[in-house]
Scaffold this motif. Structure first.
Motif, short mmCIF file in Angstrom:
data_model
loop_
_atom_site.label_atom_id
_atom_site.label_comp_id
_atom_site.label_asym_id
_atom_site.label_seq_id
_atom_site.Cartn_x
_atom_site.Cartn_y
_atom_site.Cartn_z
N GLY A 55 0.84 -1.30 0.12
CA GLY A 55 0.05 0.02 -0.02
C GLY A 55 0.84 1.33 -0.17
O GLY A 55 0.30 2.32 -0.27
N SER A 56 2.28 1.03 -0.05
CA SER A 56 2.99 2.16 0.04
C SER A 56 3.18 3.12 -1.10
O SER A 56 3.56 4.02 -1.48
CB SER A 56 4.30 1.77 0.52
OG SER A 56 5.06 0.78 -0.31
N GLY A 57 2.86 2.11 -2.21
CA GLY A 57 3.13 2.99 -3.66
C GLY A 57 1.58 2.65 -4.45
O GLY A 57 1.03 1.84 -4.29
N THR A 58 1.40 4.08 -5.01
CA THR A 58 0.05 3.95 -5.85
C THR A 58 0.48 4.62 -6.94
O THR A 58 1.71 5.55 -7.36
CB THR A 58 -0.69 4.91 -5.12
OG1 THR A 58 -0.37 6.34 -4.70
CG2 THR A 58 -1.29 4.09 -3.63
N TYR A 59 -0.29 4.58 -8.18
CA TYR A 59 -0.17 5.17 -9.48
C TYR A 59 -1.76 5.68 -10.00
O TYR A 59 -2.39 4.67 -9.94
CB TYR A 59 0.53 4.06 -10.39
CG TYR A 59 0.66 4.46 -11.51
CD1 TYR A 59 0.98 3.61 -12.67
CD2 TYR A 59 1.11 5.73 -12.10
CE1 TYR A 59 1.05 3.79 -13.80
CE2 TYR A 59 1.23 6.05 -13.56
CZ TYR A 59 1.47 5.16 -14.55
OH TYR A 59 1.63 5.47 -15.65
N TYR A 60 -1.76 6.71 -10.61
CA TYR A 60 -2.85 7.38 -10.79
C TYR A 60 -2.95 7.78 -12.38
O TYR A 60 -2.23 8.38 -12.83
CB TYR A 60 -3.44 8.43 -10.13
CG TYR A 60 -3.72 8.07 -8.55
CD1 TYR A 60 -2.74 8.04 -7.48
CD2 TYR A 60 -5.08 7.50 -8.11
CE1 TYR A 60 -3.06 7.95 -6.00
CE2 TYR A 60 -5.35 7.20 -6.96
CZ TYR A 60 -4.32 7.26 -5.88
OH TYR A 60 -4.50 7.06 -4.68
N ALA A 61 -4.03 7.72 -13.05
CA ALA A 61 -4.18 8.44 -14.33
C ALA A 61 -4.20 9.83 -13.92
O ALA A 61 -4.96 10.26 -13.07
CB ALA A 61 -5.47 7.80 -14.89
N ASP A 62 -3.90 10.78 -14.84
CA ASP A 62 -3.88 12.04 -14.72
C ASP A 62 -5.29 12.58 -14.67
O ASP A 62 -5.67 13.63 -13.81
CB ASP A 62 -3.15 12.87 -15.94
CG ASP A 62 -1.76 12.46 -16.07
OD1 ASP A 62 -1.21 12.92 -17.12
OD2 ASP A 62 -1.01 12.36 -15.13
N SER A 63 -6.29 11.64 -15.33
CA SER A 63 -7.79 12.37 -15.22
C SER A 63 -8.35 12.15 -13.99
O SER A 63 -9.38 12.78 -13.84
CB SER A 63 -8.39 11.50 -16.17
OG SER A 63 -8.37 10.24 -15.85
#
Length: 125
Positions: A55-63
């Motif tokens: 849970g320490s790493g996340t990644y999101y779409a710009d939108s």
């Protein structure tokens, strides 16, 4: 094998919030990376966000960056998607996905091995 079950989506007004959950069952230890994708009518499935095992790493779409948040509770084998500031363009079927083997944050759908059945989220203007 891993089974993924999303919670019910819903209808929400623009600017509102909604939280989705995805419960994993089966060989959950084999799927370190979890993610959410969505597909609007007439469009291709698109990446929303992913999270690593700890849970320490996340990644999101710009939108969705700054509006959506992914989290997980490994004790419950559940991943959450908190959606705030919803917009009509967020309307889509949302899918939970799991990637086995290497813990790697990726936005590529083909790199996920298991999928939920999808849940409809509709945002009215």
């Amino acid at each position: 094998q891993v089974q993924l079950q999303e919670s019910a989506g819903g209808l929400v007004q623009a600017g509102g919030s909604l939280r989705l959950s995805c419960a994993a069952s089966g060989r959950t230890f084999s799927v370190p990376t979890m993610g959410w994708f969505r597909q609007a009518p007439g469009k291709e499935r698109e990446f929303v966000t992913s999270i690593n095992r700890s849970g320490s790493g996340t990644y999101y779409a710009d939108s969705v960056k700054g509006r959506f948040a992914i989290s997980r509770d490994n004790a419950k084998n559940t991943v959450y998607l908190q959606m705030n500031g919803l917009k009509p363009e967020d309307t889509a079927v949302y899918y939970c996905a799991a990637r086995k083997s290497v813990d790697f944050l990726t936005s590529t759908a083909t790199q996920y091995d298991y999928w939920g059945q999808g849940t409809q989220v509709t945002v009215s203007s």
